[in-house]
Design an enzyme around this catalytic site. Structure first.
Site, PDB file in Angstrom:
ATOM      1  N   HIS A  62      -3.954  11.302  -3.804  1.00 57.85           N
ATOM      2  CA  HIS A  62      -5.136  11.321  -4.674  1.00 57.85           C
ATOM      3  C   HIS A  62      -4.773  11.614  -6.121  1.00 57.85           C
ATOM      4  CE1 HIS A  62      -4.725  15.123  -2.409  1.00 57.85           C
ATOM      5  NE2 HIS A  62      -5.084  15.745  -3.516  1.00 57.85           N
ATOM      6  N   SER A  93       8.502   7.714  -3.279  1.00 64.31           N
ATOM      7  CA  SER A  93       9.539   8.680  -2.903  1.00 64.31           C
ATOM      8  C   SER A  93      10.030   8.403  -1.499  1.00 64.31           C
ATOM      9  CB  SER A  93       8.977  10.108  -2.993  1.00 64.31           C
ATOM     10  OG  SER A  93       7.888  10.265  -2.080  1.00 64.31           O
ATOM     11  N   GLY A 132      10.977  22.547   8.282  1.00 63.36           N
ATOM     12  CA  GLY A 132      10.100  22.500   7.122  1.00 63.36           C
ATOM     13  C   GLY A 132       8.693  22.901   7.491  1.00 63.36           C
ATOM     14  N   LYS A 175      -3.056  10.557  10.019  1.00 62.19           N
ATOM     15  CA  LYS A 175      -4.378  11.138  10.253  1.00 62.19           C
ATOM     16  C   LYS A 175      -5.094  10.447  11.406  1.00 62.19           C
ATOM     17  CE  LYS A 175      -3.284  13.432   6.592  1.00 62.19           C
ATOM     18  NZ  LYS A 175      -1.852  13.471   6.192  1.00 62.19           N
ATOM     19  N   GLY A 180       6.074  23.263   5.419  1.00 59.19           N
ATOM     20  CA  GLY A 180       5.063  22.886   4.446  1.00 59.19           C
ATOM     21  C   GLY A 180       3.950  22.104   5.111  1.00 59.19           C
ATOM     22  N   GLY A 193       0.809  -1.213   0.000  1.00 62.76           N
ATOM     23  CA  GLY A 193       0.000   0.000   0.000  1.00 62.76           C
ATOM     24  C   GLY A 193       0.838   1.255   0.000  1.00 62.76           C
ATOM     25  N   LEU A 200       0.927  13.967  -4.130  1.00 60.28           N
ATOM     26  CA  LEU A 200      -0.342  13.801  -3.435  1.00 60.28           C
ATOM     27  C   LEU A 200      -0.909  12.431  -3.770  1.00 60.28           C
ATOM     28  CD1 LEU A 200      -1.831  17.287  -4.387  1.00 60.28           C
ATOM     29  CD2 LEU A 200      -0.907  16.642  -2.153  1.00 60.28           C
ATOM     30  N   HIS A 259     -29.381  24.045   5.745  1.00 57.70           N
ATOM     31  CA  HIS A 259     -29.097  24.820   6.960  1.00 57.70           C
ATOM     32  C   HIS A 259     -29.458  23.972   8.183  1.00 57.70           C
ATOM     33  CE1 HIS A 259     -28.827  28.268   9.662  1.00 57.70           C
ATOM     34  NE2 HIS A 259     -29.985  27.866  10.187  1.00 57.70           N
TER      35      HIS A 259
END
Length: 466
Positions: free
Chosen positions: A321, A146, A181, A51, A183, A39, A319, A445
């Site tokens: 996705h 990567s 970093g 996450k 980012g 994966g 990314l 709403h």
């Protein structure tokens, strides 16, 4: 056996491409060098476990800050980091098992080992125990992902100087740490460790936190960090690092000169580099650029006629996705199908800090530099009923639209679940809808998404609740 399509790497680009190719009738194999990494980095060391940790931390923080929540009695205590980490690992295991099932369901052969090209139709696969085999295929996909980029002259020791891969497995946290970093990944880790009680400093060489985001979003995130006592050092760089007496001494060069501080941990998050070395690409004539990225056309074809590439090995945003989409296009091309090329200007980006940020399209700075005549609309969540109910009023939605047509040029969100809210705008931008179309769409709403419609109305100065 000779495969129609052999995928090297089982990360987002690789596994999606393998399954899609199998759906299209190709005989497919996929090579993964480490079963424990089935994966890819995203599933095992990135998106998913990270996450999970962020979610757990946010739940704990919500309870901690609201002791009378729902009338419950809350007993305060230390955070069980080992428990948080184990939950994140279990989540990764569940998804890894699910991926194995999907391979079997779609008749994709999983081959464990390290692949290296021998010739244009053969790879040599070597296993961890020394066993080796040769696998042949008509077509190949390179999707090897990567690896973290190290700081020049500062090697990772995996104990005091670490990457995000070790950061998600820490069962004990230091009192004080430095993140290099600013980012997306660095910002997310800074938010997480701050939430669980670690003193955090973050250093960024550019002049703003989240330098790729719209300046207003970057500025607001830095203000949020300041409120949470996260030290942000911009226009600064790490000049020297030494590990001594169980601590990391770091010399930082900034606008006001050099300072040296000691930290319990140094987490380096300064980008990633493509994992393309050692594949034997020179044997089959696949070109790489000066950074190791593989050039491809819009169909994911390399300069070698039977070899495709997708994901982090490309010079496109890293990314998951986006890698999914690139892998799918590679499979469809290999199967002789034609699919629409990717509109990279409509690919969303998200930052999963406690207060999230998400965006699609141009920043205001980019639109201005290109001489585009545009309007800006902005609506704050503090005027949103659901945000008030949920005590999540931080942030705003900012719209950049063409002055004449109202077409969406860019959307930038900072606030609760921004990563979910951005997709309305992604669909609208891809479909060519205008801000007027969104503004006239009735939103339920009370919902956070009502702010999307109000932000679009704000482009023309017509926000009702702004």
């Amino acid at each position: 056996m000779k495969y129609d399509y052999l995928v090297i790497g089982s990360g987002p680009a690789g596994h999606v491409s393998a399954i899609r190719a199998a759906q299209l009738g190709l005989r497919v194999g996929i090579v993964e060098k480490d079963m424990a990494m089935l994966g890819g980095v995203c599933l095992n060391e990135g998106c998913i476990p990270a996450k999970s940790l962020y979610h757990s931390a946010r739940v704990l923080d919500t309870v901690r800050r609201n002791p009378d929540l729902c009338g419950l009695e809350v007993r305060h205590g230390g955070i069980d980091m080992a428990g948080l980490v184990e939950k994140s690992r279990e989540t990764a295991r569940q998804l890894r098992n699910g991926l194995s099932f999907l391979f079997k369901k779609n008749s994709v052969d999983l081959i464990i080992g390290t692949a290296r090209f021998v010739d244009k139709e053969t790879v040599h696969v070597s296993g961890e125990s020394g066993e080796a085999s040769r696998v042949k295929a008509e077509k190949f996909l390179i999707a090897t992902g990567s690896a973290p980029r190290p700081l020049p002259g500062i090697p990772f020791d995996r104990e005091r100087v670490i990457t995000s891969s070790q950061g998600i497995r820490l069962e004990k946290t230091p009192e004080k740490m430095l993140i290099v970093g600013g980012g997306a990944i660095g910002t997310e880790f800074a938010s997480f460790f701050n939430t669980i009680g670690t003193g955090v400093s973050i250093v960024e060489i550019e002049d703003s936190l989240l330098p790729a985001e719209d300046r207003e979003v970057s500025k607001r995130m830095r203000s949020i960090f300041k409120q949470k006592n996260i030290e942000t050092l911009v226009s600064s760089r790490v000049k020297k690092v030494s590990v001594e007496s169980g601590a990391v001494a770091v010399t930082i060069e900034g606008p006001d000169g050099e300072t040296t501080e000691k930290y319990g941990l140094l987490l380096v998050s300064v980008g990633r580099i493509p994992s393309t070395s050692g594949l034997g690409l020179e044997k089959i004539g696949v070109a790489t650029d000066d950074k190791g990225f593989i050039p491809v056309d819009e169909r994911m074809r390399t300069n070698a006629e039977n070899v495709y590439a997708a994901g982090d090995v490309l010079r496109t945003p890293m990314l998951a996705h986006l890698a999914y989409a690139e892998g799918e296009i590679a499979a469809e091309t290999a199967a002789g199908q034609t699919s629409d090329p990717i509109d990279y200007s409509s690919v969303p980006n998200a930052v999963y800090s406690e207060v999230q940020a998400a965006s699609v399209g141009m920043t205001e700075e980019k639109a201005r530099s290109e001489g585009i005549d545009f309007r800006v609309g902005k609506q704050f969540f503090k005027s949103n009923g659901r945000a008030a109910v949920n005590s999540q009023t931080e942030g705003f939605i900012k719209i950049i639209a063409d002055r004449d047509t109202g077409g969406l040029l860019g959307v930038h969100i900072i606030g609760y679940e921004a990563a979910e809210s951005i997709h309305e705008f992604v669909v609208a931008k891809k479909a060519g809808l205008s801000v007027g179309d969104i503004a006239k769409t009735i939103h339920a709403h009370p919902t956070f998404s009502e702010t999307a419609a109000e932000a679009c109305r704000a482009v023309f100065g017509e926000a009702i609740h702004g």
